[in-house]
Design a protein around this motif. Structure first.
Motif, PDB file in Angstrom:
ATOM      1  N   PRO A   1      17.691 -31.602  99.684  1.00 21.78           N
ATOM      2  CA  PRO A   1      18.436 -32.784 100.128  1.00 21.78           C
ATOM      3  C   PRO A   1      17.829 -34.097  99.658  1.00 21.78           C
ATOM      4  O   PRO A   1      18.461 -35.151  99.806  1.00 21.78           O
ATOM      5  N   ASN A   2      16.632 -34.079  99.103  1.00 23.75           N
ATOM      6  CA  ASN A   2      16.027 -35.298  98.576  1.00 23.75           C
ATOM      7  C   ASN A   2      16.481 -35.616  97.163  1.00 23.75           C
ATOM      8  O   ASN A   2      16.244 -36.714  96.666  1.00 23.75           O
ATOM      9  N   VAL A   3      17.130 -34.651  96.506  1.00 24.44           N
ATOM     10  CA  VAL A   3      17.559 -34.819  95.117  1.00 24.44           C
ATOM     11  C   VAL A   3      19.025 -35.235  95.099  1.00 24.44           C
ATOM     12  O   VAL A   3      19.882 -34.551  95.661  1.00 24.44           O
ATOM     13  N   VAL A   4      19.285 -36.373  94.435  1.00 24.62           N
ATOM     14  CA  VAL A   4      20.624 -36.943  94.392  1.00 24.62           C
ATOM     15  C   VAL A   4      20.999 -37.200  92.944  1.00 24.62           C
ATOM     16  O   VAL A   4      20.165 -37.638  92.137  1.00 24.62           O
ATOM     17  N   TYR A   5      22.268 -36.969  92.615  1.00 21.00           N
ATOM     18  CA  TYR A   5      22.788 -37.237  91.274  1.00 21.00           C
ATOM     19  C   TYR A   5      23.854 -38.321  91.356  1.00 21.00           C
ATOM     20  O   TYR A   5      24.608 -38.400  92.329  1.00 21.00           O
ATOM     21  N   HIS A   6      23.905 -39.157  90.315  1.00 22.93           N
ATOM     22  CA  HIS A   6      24.888 -40.230  90.242  1.00 22.93           C
ATOM     23  C   HIS A   6      25.346 -40.332  88.795  1.00 22.93           C
ATOM     24  O   HIS A   6      24.555 -40.055  87.876  1.00 22.93           O
ATOM     25  N   GLY A   7      26.609 -40.730  88.595  1.00 20.80           N
ATOM     26  CA  GLY A   7      27.145 -40.739  87.247  1.00 20.80           C
ATOM     27  C   GLY A   7      27.649 -42.086  86.784  1.00 20.80           C
ATOM     28  O   GLY A   7      28.436 -42.740  87.481  1.00 20.80           O
ATOM     29  N   SER A   8      27.185 -42.513  85.608  1.00 17.87           N
ATOM     30  CA  SER A   8      27.767 -43.648  84.892  1.00 17.87           C
ATOM     31  C   SER A   8      28.394 -43.047  83.633  1.00 17.87           C
ATOM     32  O   SER A   8      29.240 -42.166  83.748  1.00 17.87           O
ATOM     33  N   GLN A   9      27.976 -43.475  82.451  1.00 19.83           N
ATOM     34  CA  GLN A   9      28.284 -42.682  81.265  1.00 19.83           C
ATOM     35  C   GLN A   9      27.242 -41.584  81.094  1.00 19.83           C
ATOM     36  O   GLN A   9      27.398 -40.672  80.292  1.00 19.83           O
ATOM     37  N   HIS A  10      26.177 -41.685  81.893  1.00 23.25           N
ATOM     38  CA  HIS A  10      25.105 -40.708  81.931  1.00 23.25           C
ATOM     39  C   HIS A  10      25.101 -40.013  83.295  1.00 23.25           C
ATOM     40  O   HIS A  10      25.752 -40.448  84.242  1.00 23.25           O
ATOM     41  N   VAL A  11      24.298 -38.973  83.381  1.00 25.53           N
ATOM     42  CA  VAL A  11      23.964 -38.390  84.682  1.00 25.53           C
ATOM     43  C   VAL A  11      22.569 -38.873  85.045  1.00 25.53           C
ATOM     44  O   VAL A  11      21.633 -38.767  84.240  1.00 25.53           O
ATOM     45  N   HIS A  12      22.433 -39.432  86.241  1.00 24.84           N
ATOM     46  CA  HIS A  12      21.154 -39.940  86.737  1.00 24.84           C
ATOM     47  C   HIS A  12      20.703 -39.068  87.900  1.00 24.84           C
ATOM     48  O   HIS A  12      21.518 -38.544  88.664  1.00 24.84           O
ATOM     49  N   ARG A  13      19.385 -38.961  88.052  1.00 17.33           N
ATOM     50  CA  ARG A  13      18.834 -38.137  89.119  1.00 17.33           C
ATOM     51  C   ARG A  13      17.709 -38.878  89.839  1.00 17.33           C
ATOM     52  O   ARG A  13      16.872 -39.533  89.216  1.00 17.33           O
ATOM     53  N   SER A  14      17.720 -38.757  91.167  1.00 13.35           N
ATOM     54  CA  SER A  14      16.623 -39.243  91.988  1.00 13.35           C
ATOM     55  C   SER A  14      16.052 -38.073  92.756  1.00 13.35           C
ATOM     56  O   SER A  14      16.792 -37.220  93.261  1.00 13.35           O
ATOM     57  N   THR A  15      14.748 -38.015  92.851  1.00 14.23           N
ATOM     58  CA  THR A  15      14.094 -36.950  93.631  1.00 14.23           C
ATOM     59  C   THR A  15      13.478 -37.482  94.918  1.00 14.23           C
ATOM     60  O   THR A  15      12.802 -36.747  95.633  1.00 14.23           O
ATOM     61  N   ASP A  16      13.708 -38.782  95.202  1.00 11.91           N
ATOM     62  CA  ASP A  16      13.128 -39.398  96.398  1.00 11.91           C
ATOM     63  C   ASP A  16      14.182 -40.175  97.183  1.00 11.91           C
ATOM     64  O   ASP A  16      13.960 -41.287  97.614  1.00 11.91           O
ATOM     65  N   ARG A  17      15.354 -39.551  97.309  1.00 12.23           N
ATOM     66  CA  ARG A  17      16.441 -40.116  98.116  1.00 12.23           C
ATOM     67  C   ARG A  17      16.926 -41.463  97.582  1.00 12.23           C
ATOM     68  O   ARG A  17      17.356 -42.328  98.343  1.00 12.23           O
ATOM     69  N   GLY A  18      16.856 -41.651  96.271  1.00 15.95           N
ATOM     70  CA  GLY A  18      17.434 -42.843  95.659  1.00 15.95           C
ATOM     71  C   GLY A  18      16.492 -44.000  95.450  1.00 15.95           C
ATOM     72  O   GLY A  18      16.907 -45.035  94.920  1.00 15.95           O
TER      73      GLY A  18
END
Length: 654
Positions: free
Chosen positions: A101-118
């Protein structure tokens, strides 16, 4: 979800309050009108919600904290896509890892990833779109530009982490591209289906829970005047694809598909949300059929299958839930040829029903709850013979019985009427045994429904079309109440049932007293017509006075309307009913009351009331047995028809 020109919204699928009070449970989870919202199903206290310009709010409900953890806080409004570092769509996708649950993905023209809740982000993909310069100019004109984020093109529009492995992540764009990584974002493969329509919007990707390489993709292109449905399926990580919608296999040729889901329990059971409602496929997309029921004809924009329910969001018509999809999971091709079929019920939960209301003149109807066990059965044709459904407990005792025979239905004794139709039928059981059977003449203030069933194993039988079928299910305790033991539930049930039976004894006493009094009045009139009234009337009147006195001790005879119970003191039945309501946990004022073993005060009051009932019952029995016998002896000597004493051809003496 997000609400147009409003906030995001989160609300429970059910509450133990009535509908007038449900809004108190609504709240915003951050973000804004655009949405979307993402969370881990096991950690709903932490969610992420979007807004235009790449805003991604982290909402910690347990702390009541919202923080914008946007990747790059550049002002996007009014700016052309070509001038933005990250092209975030109005509804830029976000997803929480199923594994962490600490890993979040977000999309622009890329895929971005956070491993610390953003709090920090890394870009884990190249540009996964067509990256067409002509699509990234200023929009609007010729007088003025109009750029809020809806107009941003060449973006990642959907992200789907695999439930099987954190290394596998799928991404789809709004210009017709599908990519997948199988090494946690180190490399990405373009696996766009050959049949992908030019510039199609990959609205949703659903990764199957049944096979790691299996995924479904919903594509819509209606903004380019292409209203065809597109649902693609792969079983090999996108190396090959099948188009599951040809416009002739159930979903009409002009119904764009916005969302698609595979049932997490039954492989090949698919659900599709289109611009004009929902569809289901039982054969892995070879054929589709409408699953509309009472759902308004509206765009279905998102779907989840959770807790054995199908939950959908719509464009303009709120959330809708199809309760209990287990019959769909159990359906087979040969079902239509069976004369009748009983589906195995989904397990239920005992929760406070919380009918609400003030108890005067009846309760409000409770909302559907997990405690409602849904019994589903199928009939091939209009039933010509009686259809009987019976719920039984583990001891084989009948809990509730339902019949299609109106002559046999008797709600005062727990036999209810059903009206089965050809095709699928659904009957909700509210988790109760039979309740009180008050005389029509009584008006009580309080709960008169059934005794709540204790957690345990139950069975349901169906007799229809010459067939006898049986299925079992579990009625489970509320998992939020670990301190309430099975013994507590069993004792609550025992006392509540005993109180119910005692109240019904009082009601039988009321019926007996009223019936005897009415017959004595009639016998006195007959004696008068025969010229012997002067010999009968004194004794008949004296017995009538005694019966009416006992009647008035058993129930408040002044109650004539639903408001009268607050004007006149409760008699024996009213006191019993108040205790019954208290012990069953159906306290109307508190939207659900006691769960578990009754309090010492309940036993004390029950003893006091029983002592009073013993006196009243003895008096009534003496009147019916001795006084009426003397009257009948006199009537017999005078040739007047006798009074039929309840218990001698009538209702038994209590």
């Amino acid at each position: 979800a997000g609400q147009q020109d409003n906030t995001t919204i989160s609300l429970p699928a059910w509450t133990n309050s009535n509908t007038l009070h449900a809004k108190q449970h609504w709240y915003s989870v951050g973000g804004c009108e655009t949405g979307p919202v993402a969370l881990h199903p096991d950690h709903p206290e932490l969610s992420f919600a979007g807004c235009y310009g790449g805003v991604i709010d982290r909402f910690e409900r347990d702390k009541d904290q919202i923080r914008n953890v946007v990747i790059y806080p550049q002002m996007q409004l009014g700016e052309a896509g070509k001038n933005l570092r990250y092209r975030f769509q109005w509804v830029s996708p976000m997803a929480v890892s199923p594994q962490d649950p600490n890993v979040v993905y977000h999309g622009s023209q890329h895929v971005h990833r956070s491993t610390d809740r953003g709090m920090s982000w890394e870009t884990i993909s190249p540009d996964l779109t067509t990256n067409t310069p002509a699509h990234q100019e200023f929009s609007g004109g010729p007088i003025n530009h109009d750029i809020t984020g809806v107009e941003i093109f060449n973006t990642v529009f959907s992200i789907a982490p695999s439930p099987h492995s954190p290394d596998v992540i799928w991404a789809g764009s709004d210009d017709g591209r599908v990519h997948v990584t199988r090494d946690y974002g180190a490399t990405w493969n373009d696996v766009t289906p050959r049949g992908m329509p030019a510039l199609g919007t990959v609205d949703e990707i659903d990764v199957s829970r049944h096979s790691a390489g299996r995924a479904l993709v919903a594509v819509q292109r209606y903004r380019l005047d292409d209203f065809a449905p597109y649902v693609f399926r792969t079983t090999d990580y996108g190396r090959s694809w099948d188009l599951l919608t040809n416009g002739q296999n159930g979903i009409p040729a002009d119904y764009p598909v916005r969302t698609v889901r595979e049932d997490p329990v039954r492989a090949g059971l698919l659900y599709a949300g289109t611009e004009w409602g929902t569809f289901v496929s039982f054969d892995d997309g070879r054929n589709w059929q409408a699953l509309q029921l009472n759902l308004p004809v509206t765009p279905v924009t998102g779907m989840r299958v959770a807790h054995d329910d199908l939950i959908v969001s719509t464009q303009g018509r709120s959330f809708w839930i199809l309760d209990d999809v287990t019959p769909l999971r159990q359906s087979s091709a040969d079902l239509a040829s069976a004369p009748a079929h009983l589906f195995k019920p989904r397990d239920g939960y005992r929760v406070n029903s919380g009918g609400g209301g003030d108890g005067i003149g009846g309760q409000f109807s409770p909302e559907p709850l997990p405690g409602n066990v849904l019994i589903n059965y199928y009939l091939q044709a209009v039933p010509t013979a009686e259809v009987v459904l019976r719920i039984e407990d583990s001891a084989g005792r009948t809990v509730r019985e339902f019949t299609s025979d109106s002559a046999r239905a008797d709600t005062t004794h727990g036999v209810a009427r059903i009206k089965p139709e050809p095709g699928m039928n659904r009957l909700p059981w509210d988790g109760t045994y039979a309740g009180l059977n008050p005389p029509d003449s009584t008006i009580a203030w309080g709960y008169t429904g059934g005794v709540r069933a204790p957690p345990g194993n139950y069975g349901v039988t169906l007799a229809a079309a010459g067939m006898d079928m049986r299925e079992s299910f579990e009625y489970r305790k509320d998992p939020r109440l670990p301190e309430v033991t099975q013994a507590d539930f069993d004792e609550q049930f025992r006392l509540a049932t005993t109180i119910r039976d005692t109240i019904n004894d009082v009601y039988d006493g009321i019926r007996a007293a009223v019936a005897a009094d009415e017959q004595i009045v009639a016998a006195t009139k007959r004696a008068g017509a025969m010229g012997v009234g002067s010999q009968v009337t004194p004794l008949g009147d004296s017995i009538g006075v005694k019966l009416r006195s006992v009647h008035q001790q058993m129930t408040q005879t002044k109650n004539k309307s639903g408001q009268d119970p607050i004007r006149f003191a409760p008699m024996l039945d009213g006191q019993y009913i108040a205790l019954y309501e208290y012990v069953t946990g159906e306290d109307n004022y508190r939207f659900g009351g006691a769960e578990g073993r009754p309090t010492p005060g309940a036993y004390e009051l029950f003893g006091d009331l029983n002592a009073r009932w013993t006196e009243i019952s003895a008096t009534l029995t003496q009147i019916l047995r001795d006084d009426v016998a003397r009257l009948n002896d006199l009537l017999g000597r005078l040739g007047v028809p006798a009074v039929v004493v309840p218990g001698q051809g009538g209702r038994p003496i209590p």
